[in-house]
Design an enzyme around this catalytic site. Sequence first.
Site, PDB file in Angstrom:
ATOM      1  N   TYR A  50      50.390  34.101  18.714  1.00  0.00           N
ATOM      2  CA  TYR A  50      50.450  33.072  20.107  1.00  0.00           C
ATOM      3  C   TYR A  50      49.273  32.724  20.327  1.00  0.00           C
ATOM      4  CZ  TYR A  50      55.021  30.792  22.188  1.00  0.00           C
ATOM      5  OH  TYR A  50      55.298  30.558  22.990  1.00  0.00           O
ATOM      6  N   GLU A  52      47.192  31.684  24.223  1.00  0.00           N
ATOM      7  CA  GLU A  52      47.673  30.617  25.347  1.00  0.00           C
ATOM      8  C   GLU A  52      45.665  31.487  25.377  1.00  0.00           C
ATOM      9  OE1 GLU A  52      50.331  32.036  28.131  1.00  0.00           O
ATOM     10  OE2 GLU A  52      51.439  30.346  26.218  1.00  0.00           O
ATOM     11  N   ASP A 196      39.950   5.797  25.040  1.00  0.00           N
ATOM     12  CA  ASP A 196      40.767   6.492  23.401  1.00  0.00           C
ATOM     13  C   ASP A 196      40.696   5.668  22.210  1.00  0.00           C
ATOM     14  OD1 ASP A 196      43.099   6.543  22.315  1.00  0.00           O
ATOM     15  OD2 ASP A 196      45.218   6.278  23.519  1.00  0.00           O
ATOM     16  N   THR A 222      43.831  10.932  18.924  1.00  0.00           N
ATOM     17  CA  THR A 222      44.218  12.032  17.577  1.00  0.00           C
ATOM     18  C   THR A 222      43.648  12.158  16.121  1.00  0.00           C
ATOM     19  OG1 THR A 222      45.372   9.765  17.242  1.00  0.00           O
ATOM     20  CG2 THR A 222      46.943  11.079  18.561  1.00  0.00           C
ATOM     21  N   LYS A 225      44.728   9.761  12.337  1.00  0.00           N
ATOM     22  CA  LYS A 225      45.305   7.867  11.540  1.00  0.00           C
ATOM     23  C   LYS A 225      43.662   7.923  11.216  1.00  0.00           C
ATOM     24  CE  LYS A 225      47.490   6.399  16.035  1.00  0.00           C
ATOM     25  NZ  LYS A 225      47.780   7.362  16.689  1.00  0.00           N
ATOM     26  N   ARG A 231      48.220  16.117  12.339  1.00  0.00           N
ATOM     27  CA  ARG A 231      48.911  15.543  13.435  1.00  0.00           C
ATOM     28  C   ARG A 231      48.279  16.345  15.018  1.00  0.00           C
ATOM     29  NH1 ARG A 231      52.390  11.462  11.636  1.00  0.00           N
ATOM     30  NH2 ARG A 231      52.087  10.746  13.596  1.00  0.00           N
TER      31      ARG A 231
END
Length: 414
Positions: A50, A52, A196, A222, A225, A231
Amino acid sequence: MSLKKTDPQIAKSLQKEINRQRQGLELIPSENFVSEAVLKALGSPLTNKYSEGYPGKRYYGGNQFIDEIESLAIDRAKKLFNAQHVNIQPYSGSPANLEVYFSFLEPGDTIMGMNLAHGGHLTHGHPVNLSGKIFNFIQYGVDKKTHLIDYDQVEKLAKKYKPKIIISGATAYPRIIKFKKFHEIAQKVGALSMADIAHIAGLIIGKAHPSPFPFTDIVTTTTHKTLRGPRGAMILCKEKYAQIIDKTVFPGMQGGPHNHTTAAIAVALKEASKPSFKTYVHQIVKNAKTLAQSLKQNGLDLISNGTDNHLILVDLIKTNVTGKQAEKALEQVGIYVNKNMIPYDPRTPFNPSGIRLGTPALTTRGMKEKQMKLIGQLIAQVIYNIDNKQVLKKVSQTVKQLTKAYPLYPNLKI
Ligand code: DSN
Protein backbone atom coordinates in the site's frame (compact mmCIF):
# COMPACT_ATOMS: atom_id res chain seq x y z
CA MET A 1 3.46 -23.70 -5.49
CA SER A 2 2.59 -23.36 -9.17
CA LEU A 3 -0.68 -21.85 -10.38
CA LYS A 4 -1.55 -25.17 -11.99
CA LYS A 5 -1.39 -26.93 -8.60
CA THR A 6 -3.02 -24.18 -6.54
CA ASP A 7 -5.91 -23.44 -8.88
CA PRO A 8 -6.17 -25.84 -11.82
CA GLN A 9 -9.45 -24.28 -13.01
CA ILE A 10 -7.99 -20.78 -13.43
CA ALA A 11 -4.75 -22.27 -14.82
CA LYS A 12 -6.76 -24.13 -17.44
CA SER A 13 -8.68 -21.05 -18.54
CA LEU A 14 -5.48 -19.00 -18.57
CA GLN A 15 -3.76 -21.59 -20.75
CA LYS A 16 -6.72 -21.60 -23.15
CA GLU A 17 -6.57 -17.80 -23.38
CA ILE A 18 -2.81 -17.89 -24.07
CA ASN A 19 -3.46 -20.42 -26.84
CA ARG A 20 -6.24 -18.24 -28.27
CA GLN A 21 -3.87 -15.28 -28.39
CA ARG A 22 -1.16 -17.44 -29.99
CA GLN A 23 -3.42 -18.99 -32.62
CA GLY A 24 -5.50 -15.95 -33.55
CA LEU A 25 -5.03 -12.81 -35.62
CA GLU A 26 -5.53 -10.01 -33.09
CA LEU A 27 -6.84 -6.99 -34.95
CA ILE A 28 -8.67 -5.12 -32.17
CA PRO A 29 -6.93 -1.71 -32.40
CA SER A 30 -6.90 -1.06 -28.66
CA GLU A 31 -5.10 -4.34 -27.88
CA ASN A 32 -1.45 -5.32 -28.00
CA PHE A 33 1.01 -7.92 -26.66
CA VAL A 34 3.29 -6.72 -23.83
CA SER A 35 6.84 -7.98 -23.46
CA GLU A 36 7.78 -10.72 -21.01
CA ALA A 37 9.62 -8.05 -18.98
CA VAL A 38 6.35 -6.12 -18.58
CA LEU A 39 4.58 -9.35 -17.57
CA LYS A 40 7.31 -10.00 -14.97
CA ALA A 41 6.83 -6.59 -13.34
CA LEU A 42 3.04 -7.05 -13.35
CA GLY A 43 3.10 -10.45 -11.71
CA SER A 44 5.46 -9.37 -8.91
CA PRO A 45 5.26 -8.86 -5.11
CA LEU A 46 4.83 -5.12 -5.76
CA THR A 47 1.12 -5.97 -5.69
CA ASN A 48 1.46 -6.50 -1.91
CA LYS A 49 2.23 -2.91 -1.00
CA TYR A 50 0.00 0.00 0.00
CA SER A 51 1.40 3.43 -0.83
CA GLU A 52 -1.35 6.04 -0.77
CA GLY A 53 0.22 9.41 -1.51
CA TYR A 54 3.08 10.33 -3.81
CA PRO A 55 6.86 9.69 -3.80
CA GLY A 56 8.33 11.15 -0.59
CA LYS A 57 4.84 11.83 0.90
CA ARG A 58 3.10 8.55 1.71
CA TYR A 59 0.50 7.54 4.26
CA TYR A 60 2.18 4.14 4.85
CA GLY A 61 5.68 3.12 5.93
CA GLY A 62 8.01 0.96 3.88
CA ASN A 63 7.71 2.81 0.60
CA GLN A 64 11.39 3.49 -0.10
CA PHE A 65 11.53 1.22 -3.13
CA ILE A 66 8.04 2.01 -4.36
CA ASP A 67 9.12 5.67 -4.39
CA GLU A 68 12.09 4.71 -6.58
CA ILE A 69 9.81 2.89 -9.02
CA GLU A 70 7.12 5.58 -9.23
CA SER A 71 9.71 8.36 -9.62
CA LEU A 72 11.41 6.46 -12.45
CA ALA A 73 8.09 5.91 -14.22
CA ILE A 74 7.23 9.63 -13.91
CA ASP A 75 10.66 10.79 -15.14
CA ARG A 76 10.54 8.44 -18.12
CA ALA A 77 7.05 9.58 -19.10
CA LYS A 78 7.97 13.28 -18.77
CA LYS A 79 11.00 12.82 -20.99
CA LEU A 80 9.29 10.70 -23.65
CA PHE A 81 6.25 12.93 -24.00
CA ASN A 82 7.98 16.27 -23.29
CA ALA A 83 5.48 16.89 -20.46
CA GLN A 84 6.00 19.16 -17.45
CA HIS A 85 4.07 17.01 -14.96
CA VAL A 86 2.90 13.39 -14.91
CA ASN A 87 0.54 11.51 -12.59
CA ILE A 88 1.03 7.81 -13.17
CA GLN A 89 -1.62 6.56 -10.70
CA PRO A 90 -4.99 6.56 -12.56
CA TYR A 91 -6.32 3.01 -12.58
CA SER A 92 -7.31 3.24 -16.24
CA GLY A 93 -8.42 5.62 -18.97
CA SER A 94 -12.00 6.20 -17.81
CA PRO A 95 -11.03 7.23 -14.24
CA ALA A 96 -8.20 9.38 -15.68
CA ASN A 97 -10.68 11.34 -17.80
CA LEU A 98 -13.12 11.77 -14.92
CA GLU A 99 -10.26 12.91 -12.69
CA VAL A 100 -9.49 15.70 -15.16
CA TYR A 101 -13.15 16.77 -15.29
CA PHE A 102 -13.48 16.79 -11.50
CA SER A 103 -10.26 18.85 -11.24
CA PHE A 104 -11.70 21.77 -13.18
CA LEU A 105 -15.49 21.48 -13.39
CA GLU A 106 -18.52 21.65 -11.12
CA PRO A 107 -21.57 19.44 -11.84
CA GLY A 108 -23.57 20.98 -14.67
CA ASP A 109 -20.60 22.81 -16.21
CA THR A 110 -20.25 22.80 -19.98
CA ILE A 111 -17.52 20.78 -21.74
CA MET A 112 -17.03 19.62 -25.33
CA GLY A 113 -16.06 16.17 -26.62
CA MET A 114 -16.40 13.98 -29.69
CA ASN A 115 -19.60 12.00 -30.20
CA LEU A 116 -19.11 8.26 -29.52
CA ALA A 117 -20.86 7.33 -32.77
CA HIS A 118 -18.39 9.53 -34.66
CA GLY A 119 -15.32 7.98 -33.02
CA GLY A 120 -15.24 9.53 -29.52
CA HIS A 121 -15.29 7.64 -26.22
CA LEU A 122 -17.97 6.87 -23.63
CA THR A 123 -16.24 9.18 -21.15
CA HIS A 124 -16.33 12.05 -23.63
CA GLY A 125 -19.92 12.73 -22.62
CA HIS A 126 -22.11 9.82 -23.70
CA PRO A 127 -25.45 10.06 -21.85
CA VAL A 128 -25.11 6.54 -20.34
CA ASN A 129 -21.70 7.42 -18.85
CA LEU A 130 -21.10 9.34 -15.61
CA SER A 131 -19.42 12.06 -17.70
CA GLY A 132 -22.65 12.70 -19.63
CA LYS A 133 -24.82 12.48 -16.53
CA ILE A 134 -22.82 14.95 -14.42
CA PHE A 135 -21.65 17.55 -16.94
CA ASN A 136 -23.31 19.45 -19.77
CA PHE A 137 -21.51 17.86 -22.71
CA ILE A 138 -21.69 19.46 -26.14
CA GLN A 139 -20.69 16.93 -28.77
CA TYR A 140 -18.98 17.52 -32.09
CA GLY A 141 -18.54 15.00 -34.90
CA VAL A 142 -17.21 14.33 -38.36
CA ASP A 143 -18.30 15.62 -41.75
CA LYS A 144 -20.91 13.41 -43.42
CA LYS A 145 -19.00 13.16 -46.72
CA THR A 146 -15.30 13.22 -45.80
CA HIS A 147 -15.64 11.58 -42.37
CA LEU A 148 -13.01 14.05 -41.14
CA ILE A 149 -13.41 16.07 -37.93
CA ASP A 150 -15.32 19.21 -38.78
CA TYR A 151 -13.07 21.84 -37.17
CA ASP A 152 -15.42 24.64 -38.29
CA GLN A 153 -18.22 22.95 -36.36
CA VAL A 154 -15.92 22.56 -33.33
CA GLU A 155 -15.16 26.29 -33.40
CA LYS A 156 -18.79 27.31 -33.93
CA LEU A 157 -19.99 25.13 -31.04
CA ALA A 158 -17.16 26.38 -28.81
CA LYS A 159 -18.08 30.01 -29.49
CA LYS A 160 -21.77 29.32 -28.92
CA TYR A 161 -21.57 27.23 -25.75
CA LYS A 162 -18.32 28.57 -24.15
CA PRO A 163 -17.20 25.24 -22.62
CA LYS A 164 -14.66 25.17 -19.79
CA ILE A 165 -12.78 22.27 -21.42
CA ILE A 166 -12.51 21.11 -25.05
CA ILE A 167 -11.49 17.46 -25.44
CA SER A 168 -9.75 16.13 -28.53
CA GLY A 169 -8.93 12.47 -29.06
CA ALA A 170 -10.88 9.43 -30.21
CA THR A 171 -11.21 5.68 -30.17
CA ALA A 172 -12.39 5.10 -33.73
CA TYR A 173 -10.98 7.90 -35.86
CA PRO A 174 -8.59 6.69 -38.58
CA ARG A 175 -7.10 10.07 -39.44
CA ILE A 176 -4.61 12.58 -37.98
CA ILE A 177 -6.01 14.70 -35.14
CA LYS A 178 -4.99 18.37 -35.28
CA PHE A 179 -4.25 18.91 -31.60
CA LYS A 180 -2.83 22.39 -32.25
CA LYS A 181 -6.04 23.47 -33.96
CA PHE A 182 -8.08 22.22 -30.96
CA HIS A 183 -5.80 24.13 -28.58
CA GLU A 184 -6.17 27.32 -30.62
CA ILE A 185 -9.98 27.00 -30.58
CA ALA A 186 -9.87 26.43 -26.82
CA GLN A 187 -7.73 29.53 -26.34
CA LYS A 188 -10.16 31.64 -28.40
CA VAL A 189 -13.03 30.84 -26.02
CA GLY A 190 -11.03 30.75 -22.78
CA ALA A 191 -11.33 26.95 -22.36
CA LEU A 192 -8.72 24.46 -21.25
CA SER A 193 -7.51 22.10 -23.98
CA MET A 194 -7.50 18.42 -23.13
CA ALA A 195 -6.32 15.56 -25.37
CA ASP A 196 -7.16 11.91 -24.77
CA ILE A 197 -4.36 10.16 -26.68
CA ALA A 198 -5.07 6.63 -25.43
CA HIS A 199 -5.10 5.05 -28.89
CA ILE A 200 -2.13 6.87 -30.37
CA ALA A 201 0.26 7.43 -27.43
CA GLY A 202 2.82 5.04 -28.93
CA LEU A 203 2.52 6.65 -32.36
CA ILE A 204 3.14 10.05 -30.76
CA ILE A 205 6.27 8.87 -28.93
CA GLY A 206 7.61 7.34 -32.15
CA LYS A 207 6.69 10.46 -34.17
CA ALA A 208 4.21 8.65 -36.40
CA HIS A 209 1.48 11.13 -35.31
CA PRO A 210 1.77 14.84 -34.34
CA SER A 211 2.03 15.43 -30.61
CA PRO A 212 -0.34 17.43 -28.37
CA PHE A 213 2.75 18.50 -26.38
CA PRO A 214 3.85 21.00 -25.26
CA PHE A 215 0.85 23.25 -25.96
CA THR A 216 -2.16 21.15 -24.82
CA ASP A 217 -3.04 21.92 -21.20
CA ILE A 218 -3.91 18.39 -20.01
CA VAL A 219 -3.38 15.02 -21.70
CA THR A 220 -4.70 11.63 -20.65
CA THR A 221 -3.66 8.27 -21.99
CA THR A 222 -4.03 4.62 -21.26
CA THR A 223 -0.78 2.68 -21.24
CA HIS A 224 -1.84 -0.59 -22.87
CA LYS A 225 -2.64 0.25 -26.47
CA THR A 226 0.03 1.43 -28.95
CA LEU A 227 2.22 2.25 -25.93
CA ARG A 228 2.40 -1.53 -25.33
CA GLY A 229 2.41 -1.48 -21.53
CA PRO A 230 0.09 -2.96 -18.88
CA ARG A 231 -3.51 -1.85 -18.43
CA GLY A 232 -3.24 1.52 -16.72
CA ALA A 233 -3.26 5.24 -17.42
CA MET A 234 -1.51 8.55 -16.91
CA ILE A 235 -2.43 12.21 -16.74
CA LEU A 236 0.17 14.58 -18.16
CA CYS A 237 -0.19 18.34 -17.76
CA LYS A 238 1.42 21.72 -17.55
CA GLU A 239 3.14 22.38 -14.21
CA LYS A 240 0.50 24.96 -13.21
CA TYR A 241 -2.16 22.19 -13.12
CA ALA A 242 0.02 19.62 -11.29
CA GLN A 243 -1.30 20.25 -7.79
CA ILE A 244 -5.00 20.15 -8.63
CA ILE A 245 -4.62 17.01 -10.80
CA ASP A 246 -2.62 15.17 -8.12
CA LYS A 247 -5.14 16.15 -5.43
CA THR A 248 -8.08 14.94 -7.51
CA VAL A 249 -6.45 11.56 -8.29
CA PHE A 250 -5.52 11.02 -4.62
CA PRO A 251 -7.28 11.53 -2.26
CA GLY A 252 -10.06 12.92 -4.49
CA MET A 253 -11.01 9.79 -6.41
CA GLN A 254 -8.59 6.94 -5.77
CA GLY A 255 -6.89 5.07 -2.95
CA GLY A 256 -3.61 3.20 -3.14
CA PRO A 257 -1.83 3.10 -6.49
CA HIS A 258 -1.30 -0.28 -8.14
CA ASN A 259 2.46 -0.49 -7.74
CA HIS A 260 2.92 -3.60 -9.87
CA THR A 261 1.22 -1.69 -12.71
CA THR A 262 3.39 1.38 -12.10
CA ALA A 263 6.53 -0.77 -12.42
CA ALA A 264 5.22 -2.42 -15.58
CA ILE A 265 4.43 1.02 -17.07
CA ALA A 266 8.00 2.10 -16.24
CA VAL A 267 9.33 -0.95 -18.10
CA ALA A 268 7.11 -0.25 -21.12
CA LEU A 269 8.29 3.39 -21.16
CA LYS A 270 11.91 2.22 -21.15
CA GLU A 271 11.13 -0.05 -24.08
CA ALA A 272 9.39 2.85 -25.84
CA SER A 273 12.51 5.00 -25.53
CA LYS A 274 14.54 2.66 -27.75
CA PRO A 275 15.08 3.28 -31.49
CA SER A 276 13.40 -0.09 -32.20
CA PHE A 277 10.11 1.34 -30.83
CA LYS A 278 10.18 4.10 -33.42
CA THR A 279 10.63 1.47 -36.13
CA TYR A 280 7.77 -0.50 -34.57
CA VAL A 281 5.24 2.35 -34.61
CA HIS A 282 6.08 3.37 -38.17
CA GLN A 283 5.54 -0.26 -39.18
CA ILE A 284 2.12 -0.18 -37.43
CA VAL A 285 1.09 2.66 -39.75
CA LYS A 286 2.57 1.02 -42.88
CA ASN A 287 0.72 -2.17 -41.99
CA ALA A 288 -2.56 -0.32 -41.42
CA LYS A 289 -2.27 1.46 -44.78
CA THR A 290 -1.55 -1.83 -46.56
CA LEU A 291 -4.40 -3.60 -44.80
CA ALA A 292 -6.74 -0.72 -45.73
CA GLN A 293 -5.68 -0.95 -49.36
CA SER A 294 -6.20 -4.72 -49.41
CA LEU A 295 -9.69 -4.44 -47.85
CA LYS A 296 -10.66 -1.90 -50.50
CA GLN A 297 -9.23 -3.98 -53.33
CA ASN A 298 -11.29 -6.87 -52.04
CA GLY A 299 -14.52 -4.90 -52.18
CA LEU A 300 -14.97 -3.30 -48.76
CA ASP A 301 -15.73 0.37 -48.03
CA LEU A 302 -13.74 2.24 -45.43
CA ILE A 303 -14.76 5.25 -43.37
CA SER A 304 -12.70 8.21 -44.70
CA ASN A 305 -11.52 5.83 -47.44
CA GLY A 306 -8.35 4.81 -45.60
CA THR A 307 -6.17 5.50 -42.59
CA ASP A 308 -3.31 7.68 -41.33
CA ASN A 309 -2.81 5.80 -38.10
CA HIS A 310 -3.13 2.31 -36.60
CA LEU A 311 -6.86 1.75 -37.18
CA ILE A 312 -9.41 1.16 -39.88
CA LEU A 313 -13.18 1.47 -39.72
CA VAL A 314 -14.99 -0.71 -42.25
CA ASP A 315 -18.43 0.42 -43.44
CA LEU A 316 -20.40 -2.79 -44.00
CA ILE A 317 -23.67 -1.23 -45.19
CA LYS A 318 -23.39 -2.39 -48.81
CA THR A 319 -22.48 -5.98 -47.80
CA ASN A 320 -25.79 -6.61 -46.01
CA VAL A 321 -23.76 -8.09 -43.15
CA THR A 322 -23.97 -6.28 -39.79
CA GLY A 323 -21.03 -5.49 -37.53
CA LYS A 324 -22.23 -8.08 -35.04
CA GLN A 325 -22.45 -10.80 -37.70
CA ALA A 326 -19.03 -9.92 -39.12
CA GLU A 327 -17.38 -9.90 -35.68
CA LYS A 328 -18.85 -13.33 -34.90
CA ALA A 329 -17.96 -14.93 -38.25
CA LEU A 330 -14.41 -13.57 -38.08
CA GLU A 331 -14.05 -14.82 -34.49
CA GLN A 332 -15.00 -18.31 -35.67
CA VAL A 333 -12.00 -18.38 -38.02
CA GLY A 334 -9.62 -16.88 -35.45
CA ILE A 335 -9.65 -13.24 -36.63
CA TYR A 336 -10.48 -10.81 -33.81
CA VAL A 337 -12.05 -7.43 -34.60
CA ASN A 338 -14.78 -5.47 -32.87
CA LYS A 339 -18.15 -4.32 -34.09
CA ASN A 340 -18.34 -0.54 -34.09
CA MET A 341 -20.71 2.29 -34.91
CA ILE A 342 -19.84 4.24 -38.05
CA PRO A 343 -20.56 7.98 -38.40
CA TYR A 344 -24.29 8.60 -39.07
CA ASP A 345 -24.96 4.89 -38.47
CA PRO A 346 -28.57 3.89 -39.15
CA ARG A 347 -28.18 0.86 -36.83
CA THR A 348 -27.73 0.49 -33.03
CA PRO A 349 -24.52 0.27 -30.95
CA PHE A 350 -25.15 -3.42 -30.15
CA ASN A 351 -25.54 -4.33 -33.82
CA PRO A 352 -23.89 -1.48 -35.71
CA SER A 353 -22.89 -1.15 -39.37
CA GLY A 354 -19.15 -1.28 -38.93
CA ILE A 355 -16.16 -3.20 -37.68
CA ARG A 356 -13.00 -1.65 -36.26
CA LEU A 357 -9.58 -3.12 -37.01
CA GLY A 358 -6.04 -2.18 -36.07
CA THR A 359 -2.47 -3.35 -36.56
CA PRO A 360 -0.57 -2.74 -33.26
CA ALA A 361 -0.77 -6.35 -32.00
CA LEU A 362 0.11 -8.12 -35.25
CA THR A 363 2.96 -5.67 -35.84
CA THR A 364 4.31 -6.65 -32.40
CA ARG A 365 4.27 -10.26 -33.64
CA GLY A 366 6.49 -9.21 -36.54
CA MET A 367 3.96 -9.22 -39.37
CA LYS A 368 4.53 -6.81 -42.23
CA GLU A 369 2.91 -5.58 -45.46
CA LYS A 370 2.88 -9.01 -47.15
CA GLN A 371 0.84 -10.54 -44.33
CA MET A 372 -1.49 -7.51 -44.19
CA LYS A 373 -2.33 -7.93 -47.86
CA LEU A 374 -3.30 -11.54 -47.23
CA ILE A 375 -5.27 -10.70 -44.07
CA GLY A 376 -7.30 -8.12 -46.02
CA GLN A 377 -8.24 -10.84 -48.51
CA LEU A 378 -9.18 -13.26 -45.72
CA ILE A 379 -11.44 -10.71 -43.98
CA ALA A 380 -13.26 -9.90 -47.22
CA GLN A 381 -13.67 -13.61 -48.01
CA VAL A 382 -15.32 -14.20 -44.64
CA ILE A 383 -17.66 -11.21 -44.96
CA TYR A 384 -18.73 -12.03 -48.50
CA ASN A 385 -19.11 -15.78 -47.75
CA ILE A 386 -20.53 -15.58 -44.26
CA ASP A 387 -22.66 -18.75 -44.66
CA ASN A 388 -20.18 -20.78 -46.74
CA LYS A 389 -18.69 -23.38 -44.36
CA GLN A 390 -16.03 -24.48 -46.86
CA VAL A 391 -14.66 -20.98 -47.37
CA LEU A 392 -14.65 -20.36 -43.61
CA LYS A 393 -12.80 -23.62 -42.99
CA LYS A 394 -10.13 -22.70 -45.53
CA VAL A 395 -9.67 -19.25 -44.03
CA SER A 396 -9.39 -20.80 -40.58
CA GLN A 397 -6.59 -23.11 -41.81
CA THR A 398 -4.71 -20.18 -43.34
CA VAL A 399 -5.01 -18.25 -40.05
CA LYS A 400 -3.49 -21.22 -38.17
CA GLN A 401 -0.56 -21.48 -40.60
CA LEU A 402 0.07 -17.75 -40.50
CA THR A 403 0.06 -17.45 -36.72
CA LYS A 404 2.36 -20.46 -36.37
CA ALA A 405 5.00 -18.60 -38.34
CA TYR A 406 4.95 -15.71 -35.82
CA PRO A 407 5.26 -17.32 -32.37
CA LEU A 408 3.89 -15.47 -29.37
CA TYR A 409 5.40 -15.88 -25.87
CA PRO A 410 7.30 -19.02 -26.95
CA ASN A 411 8.95 -19.44 -23.51
CA LEU A 412 5.99 -18.52 -21.33
CA LYS A 413 5.10 -21.10 -18.66
CA ILE A 414 2.28 -20.82 -16.17
N1 DSN B 1 -12.26 0.56 -24.87
C1 DSN B 1 -11.20 1.22 -25.58
C2 DSN B 1 -11.18 0.88 -27.03
O1 DSN B 1 -11.37 -0.28 -27.33
O2 DSN B 1 -10.96 1.74 -27.85
C3 DSN B 1 -11.21 2.69 -25.38
O3 DSN B 1 -11.02 2.94 -24.05
